[in-house]
Design an enzyme around this catalytic site. Structure first.
Site, PDB file in Angstrom:
ATOM      1  N   LYS A  37      18.588   9.760  73.866  1.00 39.91           N
ATOM      2  CA  LYS A  37      18.167  10.964  74.597  1.00 39.91           C
ATOM      3  C   LYS A  37      17.027  11.648  73.847  1.00 39.91           C
ATOM      4  O   LYS A  37      17.011  11.657  72.600  1.00 39.91           O
ATOM      5  CB  LYS A  37      19.376  11.898  74.727  1.00 39.91           C
ATOM      6  CG  LYS A  37      19.187  13.072  75.688  1.00 39.91           C
ATOM      7  CD  LYS A  37      20.490  13.881  75.812  1.00 39.91           C
ATOM      8  CE  LYS A  37      20.354  15.068  76.750  1.00 39.91           C
ATOM      9  NZ  LYS A  37      21.625  15.811  76.887  1.00 39.91           N
ATOM     10  N   SER A 112      22.997  16.777  81.532  1.00 43.18           N
ATOM     11  CA  SER A 112      21.582  16.663  81.263  1.00 43.18           C
ATOM     12  C   SER A 112      21.163  15.299  80.704  1.00 43.18           C
ATOM     13  O   SER A 112      19.971  15.001  80.692  1.00 43.18           O
ATOM     14  CB  SER A 112      21.168  17.747  80.276  1.00 43.18           C
ATOM     15  OG  SER A 112      21.801  17.530  79.023  1.00 43.18           O
ATOM     16  N   SER A 136      27.248  17.302  79.558  1.00 45.25           N
ATOM     17  CA  SER A 136      25.984  16.565  79.727  1.00 45.25           C
ATOM     18  C   SER A 136      26.058  15.062  79.506  1.00 45.25           C
ATOM     19  O   SER A 136      25.132  14.346  79.850  1.00 45.25           O
ATOM     20  CB  SER A 136      24.906  17.149  78.806  1.00 45.25           C
ATOM     21  OG  SER A 136      24.455  18.365  79.352  1.00 45.25           O
TER      22      SER A 136
END
Ligand SMILES: [Zn+2]
Lengths: 431, 474, 89
Positions: A37, A112, A136
């Site tokens: 990420k 996310s 997330s």
């Protein structure tokens, strides 16, 4: 060192940065492709948090997890798209455009860590690293039909994770199956002397599918108002099938759920308002103008560099901490947080794991949720685990309207192994 | 109006002399280095970096807490103080807010009206921000250059109750505090900017003014004296004192109102989520405090027979006290006089610290004085020659060498007697004047003898001897 | 209920900058969300969060710092080894 080429067909826009020629070494993950990420610092590789304000930022150091991955021989092939600074549930709040759900390009992948989930679900990588502040990792895992774990707070070092809400978030593994997730997880856990909240509880477990005698708590609140009845039905069936493998399900309640979402949003926005204050264009990011005096120059810089949702959360967090509001918001949120912990502690005296849906609904259509509060409400089932710091994962458990549903399993502190076993049992038996 | 009571409280920021910074492993030894060469992801505030508390900084702060008779909190914690400023690396400072490390202490000082106890409100730990250099002249051309080498240096903030009653008393408090911190070996007072003071000052019944940015010991008394006068003048003219923050402009010796909106700042303190609480109250028992200034003063009086006044002076700084003890052995009283009355004066005149004077040279000088080899006048001359050499960066000569080179050895008794006889023979007129009762004649004759021996006779002794010889001749 | 003025003040405190064209939207959204948060105010006790772990400290050891070049590599503007920032006076 060995190399591999990485040229994915990224039609879902999972990546912000890809690395065409990747070097990797020997070790338990030798040659395993891992997507990371874009809020996790990678030395020499641009790390943006999907924000314009960090465009061009190249960290001079690796996050602890990145060091561990490299040491294990993993091939880090790219940095994945996300909601800016982790602030969102859909991966639509990215300065680089939204990621699409690989199973339906009209729908969001969740957020996310949407880019990480999409990269895994689309088969672009073997596994991925995400971060979970209020769901997330679990939300996009559920929406994309993969497995994702939010570890017990402290089990994975946060050093190098660009902080959104320090007291809530954890880095965690995402994969298409439990075994791969477990292998990835065993590499990234362990104590780090640079993270004061890091705990020396390495994970070195091989999943076992025997769950005879396991007691499963099923909270009423996870099946109540706001949860799509079709989703609830699929998840209940999943719990039934766990029972058929020898587990026992018992109802329970989490009364503090009524405060959880508010406590979560007050805490995360407060911490974020402080964490994100450093993005002023002096030390990194696009250069701040020097014609105006500092407050005005910073305001211009930050208005241009942050997306609307980020600015909205900074404002909410600043409200929560400001004189005259602190006692009403931040302080009370900590009280509510303790109540959530107390609820979990009480429930876990009688049960081994808690089970319920990960998300109240299937993946939203792109642009479907435009009202911020409506968006926040969809986090209601994932935030309690972050408030308490307990481990939680999402494992695929069926479909509604042809879109995947996630079964959420929440465990006791440092019993990540048990929810991984439960997920493994379900995966092996339920599939 | 003149006798309106002055009320002063101080907030002292003091850099701790740990090896590494408060929350990262960068070296604190940055003063002679290029900007931004002592930084890392943590003290640059790079995204993703995390603080880690320096244990020695905690131990040092506890030492100070114990020396100032504070209560150590069972649980203390770090908080974030949020504000924007270019030299603040993370846009918040990690400090302590509602749970400071230590509270409710006291320090005994030599106040305006005798010994006095000044109450300490709290002692807390925090990190120093970076350093700003202000550039440019025209408004639009102005900008700031920032160096983060200083960012993250550990600081303790010591806050007093408003117990001080005059600028002089404030200075005395600071001197005592500085000496105490030096004795604890947690602080190096000679490093530039290692101690900074904010002062709250009011006249009884009026509003309080905060004077910020005082960065020298001498500055504190100056700034406060300026403020007392300014506030008195306002009241005398029938105006009122406004509650405000003012800055001390060292170069001009004045305080100026800071009209910036900084004062309206709402710092939005909250507990630092990346750090865990401290529970260190029990550590205090294991801390052994070194001898502190008061105890050392008492010991100097009893062990060396030094006068109370000298003892106070000599224990006013750690290095000075150590210097004294290094030179005291042969004749403690003589060493005390020469250190406190002569050496300190010469050092102050040159703006030198005690380090400038090599102890072995001073000891040699004391030996020469004690053995009556040189006169006091010559001793002072030697002292000056040594310090001047140090000032010029040269290796100073040893006192014995100076004595030989300049022929400063005191003229012996026999030689003096011989010289007196010579002068009496040569200056018959003056001798007669003396017998006629003109006392100035004696001074003239003394002068003549001094001239012959180039000042190397002891003046008192010469006087007596000359009188003796003249009187015998009658 | 928060007013546009409150939001302006807070935005200023946070240096995020708000255009006049945005102020109503932000005010309405913040009002709604803060109203939702008000459920917290029904809690009467201020019970602090319990933290079991404490005294996590490091030894006072010096490790190498970044070079000046590394420290400045991400800065938008530098001058003579310094970071360049807006004026404060
Ligand atoms: Zn550092």
């Amino acid at each position: 060192m060995k190399t591999l080429s990485f040229h994915p067909d990224d039609s879902v826009h999972a990546f912000i940065t890809t690395i065409p020629e990747v070097t990797y070494g020997d070790g338990p993950l030798s040659g395993v492709t891992v997507a990371v990420k874009d809020n996790i610092s990678t030395k020499g590789i641009e790390t943006t948090c999907a924000s314009k304000i960090l465009k061009g930022y190249i960290p001079p150091y690796d996050a602890h997890v990145v060091t561990l991955l490299k040491n294990a021989g993993a091939a880090i092939v790219g940095k994945t798209n996300m909601d800016e600074f982790g602030m969102g549930t859909t991966t639509e709040n990215s300065a680089y455009g939204p990621t699409l759900n690989p199973l339906d390009h009209q729908r969001v992948p969740g957020g996310s860590s949407g880019g990480s989930a999409a990269a895994v679900a689309a088969g672009l990588v073997d596994c991925a690293i995400g971060s979970d502040t209020g769901g997330s990792i679990r939300c996009p895992a559920a929406f994309c039909g993969i497995v994702g774990l939010k570890p017990t707070y402290g089990r994975v070092s946060r050093f190098g994770l660009i902080a959104y809400a320090n007291s809530l978030e954890q880095i965690g593994p995402m994969a298409r199956d439990v075994n791969t997730l477990s292998n990835l997880y065993s590499v990234i856990t362990g104590h780090d002397s640079r993270d004061a909240t890091s705990v020396d509880k390495p994970y070195s477990h091989t999943p076992v599918s025997d769950i005879k005698g396991l007691k499963i708590g099923v909270p009423d609140e996870f099946f109540g108002e706001g949860v799509n009845p079709k989703v609830a039905e699929v998840v209940r069936q999943a719990i039934d099938s766990l029972e058929s493998m020898g587990a026992t399900a018992v109802p329970c309640t989490i009364p503090s759920m009524k405060y959880a979402l508010s406590a979560y949003y007050v805490t995360c926005t407060s911490e974020a308002s402080s964490n994100l204050a450093r993005f002023d264009g002096v030390r990194y990011g696009p250069a701040v103008g020097t014609l105006k005096s500092w407050h005005d120059a910073y305001s211009d810089q930050r208005k241009a560099g942050f997306g609307k949702e980020v600015r909205r959360r900074i404002i909410l967090g600043t409200f929560s901490l400001a004189a005259g509001y602190y006692g009403r918001y931040y302080q009370k949120a900590q009280t509510a947080r303790q109540m959530v912990r107390d609820d979990f502690e009480r429930i876990f005296r009688d049960v081994d794991v808690i089970a319920g849906p990960t998300m109240p609904d299937i993946a939203f259509k792109l642009g479907e949720k435009s009202d911020p509060l409506q968006m926040y409400l969809s986090d209601i089932l994932t935030v309690p685990a972050n408030l308490a710091g307990v481990p939680a994962l999402s494992v695929p458990c069926g479909k509604v309207n042809n879109m995947p549903i996630g079964l959420q399993l929440i465990g006791r502190y440092f019993e990540d192994e048990r929810i991984i076993d439960t997920a493994y049992a379900y995966e092996q038996g339920g599939a | 109006m003149e006798d309106l009571e002055t009320i002063i409280g101080l907030e002292i920021h003091c850099q701790l002399n740990t090896k590494s910074k408060m929350f990262c492993s960068c070296s604190t030894d940055f003063r002679d280095n290029e900007p931004n060469t002592h930084t890392c992801p943590v003290c640059l505030g790079l995204p993703g970096s995390m603080p880690m508390v320096n244990k020695r900084a905690i131990e040092f702060a506890l030492k100070v807490g114990k020396a100032l008779n504070c209560t150590i909190r069972d649980e203390s914690e770090f908080s974030r103080k949020n504000y924007f400023y270019p030299d603040l690396n993370k846009a918040y400072q990690i400090t302590q807010y509602d749970k400071p490390l230590a509270e409710w202490g006291k320090l005994l000082i030599d106040g305006d009206n005798g010994e006095k106890e000044v109450r300490i409100t709290r002692i807390h730990l925090e990190e120093d921000p970076g350093r700003s250099v202000h550039m440019g002249t025209t408004d639009r051309g102005k900008y700031t250059l920032v160096d983060y080498n200083r960012a993250g240096i550990p600081l303790i903030e010591i806050v007093t109750e408003p117990d001080l009653r005059s600028p002089k008393e404030a200075r005395k408090f600071l001197n005592k505090l500085r000496a105490t911190l030096e004795y604890l070996n947690v602080f190096d007072s000679e490093k530039e900017g290692s101690l900074r003071v904010d002062a709250n000052i009011s006249l009884k019944g009026s509003e309080r003014v905060e004077v910020k940015n005082i960065s020298s010991y001498k500055g504190v008394e100056k700034a406060l004296t300026f403020e007392v006068t300014r506030q008195r003048n306002l009241l005398r003219r029938g105006q009122t004192v406004t509650r405000e923050t003012r800055h001390f402009v060292e170069a001009r010796g004045v305080t100026t109102s800071s009209r910036s909106k900084e004062e309206e700042n709402d710092y939005r303190y909250f507990p630092e989520p990346d750090l865990l609480p401290l529970r260190v109250a029990s550590w205090v028992d294991a801390i052994e405090l070194p001898e502190l200034p008061d105890a050392r003063r008492e010991r100097f009086i009893s062990q060396y027979g030094v006068s109370p006044e000298h003892a106070k002076t000599l224990t006013g700084g750690l290095k000075l006290a150590e210097f004294y003890e290094a030179v005291a052995s042969e004749d403690p009283a003589l060493a005390a006089t020469w250190t406190a009355d002569y050496l300190l004066g010469e050092l102050n005149y040159r703006d030198f610290s005690i380090d400038a004077m090599p102890a072995d040279l001073f000891r040699e000088l004391l030996t020469l004085i004690k053995s009556d080899t040189i006169t006091d006048k010559s001793a002072v001359e030697i002292l000056r020659l040594i310090l001047d050499a140090v000032k010029d960066g040269k290796k100073p000569e040893r006192p014995q060498e100076i004595v030989s080179r300049l022929g400063l050895a005191k003229t012996s008794g026999d030689q003096v007697t011989a010289l007196i006889q010579e002068v009496i023979a040569e200056q018959q007129a003056a001798v007669n004047d003396y017998y006629a009762g003109k006392m100035q004649a004696l001074n003239f004759l003394v002068g003549q003898v001094m001239k012959k021996c180039r000042g190397r006779a002891d003046p008192g002794h010469l006087n007596t001897l000359l009188k003796e010889i003249l009187d015998k001749k009658v | 209920m928060v007013t546009a003025e409150d939001v302006r003040k807070i935005a200023k405190l946070a240096d995020v900058g708000i255009d006049d064209s945005e102020i109503n939207e932000f005010t309405n959204q913040c009002s709604g969300i803060l109203e939702y948060f008000a459920v917290l105010d029904t809690l009467d006790q201020n019970q602090p969060l319990i933290r079991e772990r404490y005294n996590i400290l490091r030894d006072d050891e010096v490790l190498p710092s970044l070079s000046q070049e590394e420290a400045l590599q991400n800065a938008g503007q530098t001058e003579k080894g310094y970071f360049k920032a807006p004026r404060v006076m």
